[in-house]
Design a protein around this motif. Structure first.
Motif, short mmCIF file in Angstrom:
data_model
loop_
_atom_site.label_atom_id
_atom_site.label_comp_id
_atom_site.label_asym_id
_atom_site.label_seq_id
_atom_site.Cartn_x
_atom_site.Cartn_y
_atom_site.Cartn_z
N THR A 143 22.85 -11.49 7.75
CA THR A 143 22.76 -11.48 6.24
C THR A 143 23.47 -10.83 5.48
OG1 THR A 143 20.76 -10.65 6.39
CG2 THR A 143 20.80 -13.16 6.80
N ILE A 148 28.28 -13.04 6.05
CA ILE A 148 28.20 -14.33 5.03
C ILE A 148 29.91 -14.52 4.97
CG2 ILE A 148 27.67 -15.25 2.74
CD1 ILE A 148 25.16 -13.80 2.84
N ARG A 151 31.04 -15.95 8.19
CA ARG A 151 30.53 -17.43 8.50
C ARG A 151 30.99 -18.50 7.52
NH1 ARG A 151 25.76 -15.56 8.97
NH2 ARG A 151 25.09 -15.89 7.06
N ALA A 152 31.43 -18.03 6.45
CA ALA A 152 31.99 -19.13 5.55
C ALA A 152 33.42 -19.15 5.99
CB ALA A 152 31.98 -18.57 4.16
N SER A 177 25.10 -23.26 13.35
CA SER A 177 25.93 -23.10 12.20
C SER A 177 25.44 -21.55 11.68
CB SER A 177 25.72 -23.97 11.00
OG SER A 177 24.48 -23.81 10.51
N ASN A 178 24.45 -21.11 11.84
CA ASN A 178 23.81 -19.88 11.56
C ASN A 178 23.82 -19.75 9.85
OD1 ASN A 178 22.75 -17.87 13.48
ND2 ASN A 178 24.71 -17.60 14.25
N SER A 179 23.80 -21.13 9.52
CA SER A 179 24.02 -21.34 8.02
C SER A 179 22.57 -21.95 7.32
CB SER A 179 25.19 -22.25 7.59
OG SER A 179 26.32 -21.42 8.02
N ARG A 183 20.65 -20.25 1.71
CA ARG A 183 21.20 -18.88 1.30
C ARG A 183 22.32 -18.95 0.46
NH1 ARG A 183 22.11 -17.57 6.84
NH2 ARG A 183 20.06 -16.86 7.18
N ASP A 186 26.41 -19.00 1.83
CA ASP A 186 26.49 -19.83 2.98
C ASP A 186 27.10 -21.02 2.48
OD1 ASP A 186 25.72 -18.29 4.80
OD2 ASP A 186 23.76 -19.20 5.31
N VAL A 232 19.05 -23.30 11.41
CA VAL A 232 20.35 -23.12 11.34
C VAL A 232 21.17 -24.13 12.26
CG1 VAL A 232 20.24 -20.78 10.70
CG2 VAL A 232 20.25 -21.28 12.89
#
Length: 424
Positions: A143, A148, A151-152, A177-179, A183, A186, A232
């Protein structure tokens, strides 16, 4: 021959199986990892899910597969630090499988760059002429701002691949997705905004309304007895001009994956989605034939903009192999693929005449499988051919009321793979 099915159902499961070596990460799951993985594999067999995407399938992979009986399974890319941990177990066969590493990763919160994490792609054959592009992903965790950002970038990379390689196709994206929608930073909505996809959880658990970014996290128990919370692990889907898809049931399946003492087998809730499918009443596809080489092409998108497309002429170009093929529609639009070699043979169709049957032969050239020969027959029995026949041939016959109006496949200087688009 029996007509191909025009509708059906299947289900899909996404499950992070917590397969990192115990010495690196216990995942806060009680019990022995080998035993837990054995139980997961047994439950995969018992429940007989149609398509399973797993993540973190690293150092206990052999145990997982030894206890599963799905007929189609990807070969492992290796344990830590060599593999990406992504695998698929399926009741359906596929073509064009590939692994892609993330262009961006971050070790700010953990060791996301320790392994070549990324996504996989495959074109899954659900039924005759029913193909779905399936993506499995495991995005960057953490996080912190760098996490972030990475991940995006990961999700954007998959979105770009869909735009380039899945144009006109039905698509499934499911994995870790860990999204979170809640958040800030994300971007799980990218597949909806950029690729026309639907999040099955947003559709079925939230009546189509995603949580607002920056709102409070909707945390889940594991296992969870409600789908009102957000995890996620996610599922996105879309149909295409030739195939409708619809998610009909969404559930967190953690209660289906428990140890004998009631403890969980992984630190992730599995996600289980039921899907119904139906072929279009105006455009359909045949199966493919040929090799996994060249660039992908698909005439379905162009054909979907034309009401009742009809063919004015077809041209096949070839010599020793099939170099190129093209169809000119009555609207004047030309759909052409392949190279410039060989001799062109053209069949001009009369009014009401349709293309109703094709024979296609494949063979090896320079250690690659290519299309060597094609013959197309019209409803008046007229024929156009190109190339040279081999011993490996298939015949595609169109149902009454339909005709060949376009192509789908792969090409370069020649035609490597081909399927047909049928119009009503």
């Amino acid at each position: 021959l029996a007509a191909p099915a025009t509708s059906g159902t299947f289900n899909i499961l996404s499950f992070n199986v917590a397969g990192l070596p115990a010495i690196l990460n216990s995942n806060d799951v009680p019990g022995d990892k080998t035993t837990n993985t054995e139980t997961i594999g047994q439950k995969f067999s018992t429940y007989n899910f149609s398509i399973i995407h797993v993540q973190e399938d690293f150092n206990y992979h052999a145990t997982l597969y030894a206890n599963d009986n799905h007929p189609y399974r990807t070969a492992t890319s290796g344990g830590v630090p060599f593999g990406d941990g992504l695998n698929t177990l399926s009741n359906f066969d596929w073509i064009d499988f590939e692994r892609t590493k993330w262009a961006t990763c971050s070790d700010t919160s953990g060791s996301d760059c320790l392994t070549p994490k990324g996504f996989t792609f495959m074109r899954v054959r659900v039924s005759e002429g029913v193909w779905v592009d399936a993506y499995n992903l495991h995005a960057d965790a953490g996080t912190e701002p760098n996490d972030i950002t990475a991940r995006a970038s990961n999700l954007a990379q998959v979105s770009t691949h869909i735009s380039q390689y899945s144009t006109g196709n039905a698509v499934l994206v499911f994995g870790d997705s860990n999204s979170r929608y809640t958040r800030s930073g994300d971007i799980p909505s990218i597949f909806s905004s950029q690729n026309g996809m639907t999040d099955a959880w947003v559709q079925l658990a939230r009546s189509g309304s995603a949580p607002a970014a920056g709102s409070g996290a909707l945390l889940c128990d594991n296992p969870s007895n409600t789908t009102a919370c957000e995890i996620v692990d996610k599922v996105w889907y879309r149909g295409g001009p030739a195939l409708q898809l619809n998610a009909t049931k969404f559930q967190y399946a953690g209660s289906m994956f428990l140890q004998s003492d009631g403890n969980v087998l992984s630190d992730h809730n599995p996600v289980l989605v039921d899907v119904s499918w139906k072929t279009s009443s105006t455009l359909r596809m045949s199966d493919f034939f040929g090799g996994p080489h060249g660039d992908y092409f698909n005439d379905i998108t162009a054909l979907s903009t034309i009401s009742s497309p009809s063919v004015a002429s077809i041209t096949l170009r070839g010599a020793n192999r099939l170099d190129a093929l093209s169809i000119t529609l009555s609207s004047g639009q030309a759909l052409s693929h392949g190279g410039t070699g060989g001799t062109a043979n053209t069949l001009n169709l009369d009014g009401g005449e349709k293309l109703v049957q094709a024979t296609v032969c494949q063979g090896k050239y320079n250690d690659t499988t290519r299309i060597f020969y094609m013959q197309v027959i019209s409803s008046l029995g007229r024929i156009v051919t190109a190339g040279k026949m081999t011993s490996e041939c298939v015949v595609r016959t169109v149902e009454d009321g339909w005709g060949i109006v376009g192509f789908v496949g792969r090409d370069g200087d020649e035609i490597d793979r081909v399927g047909f688009v049928y119009g009503k």
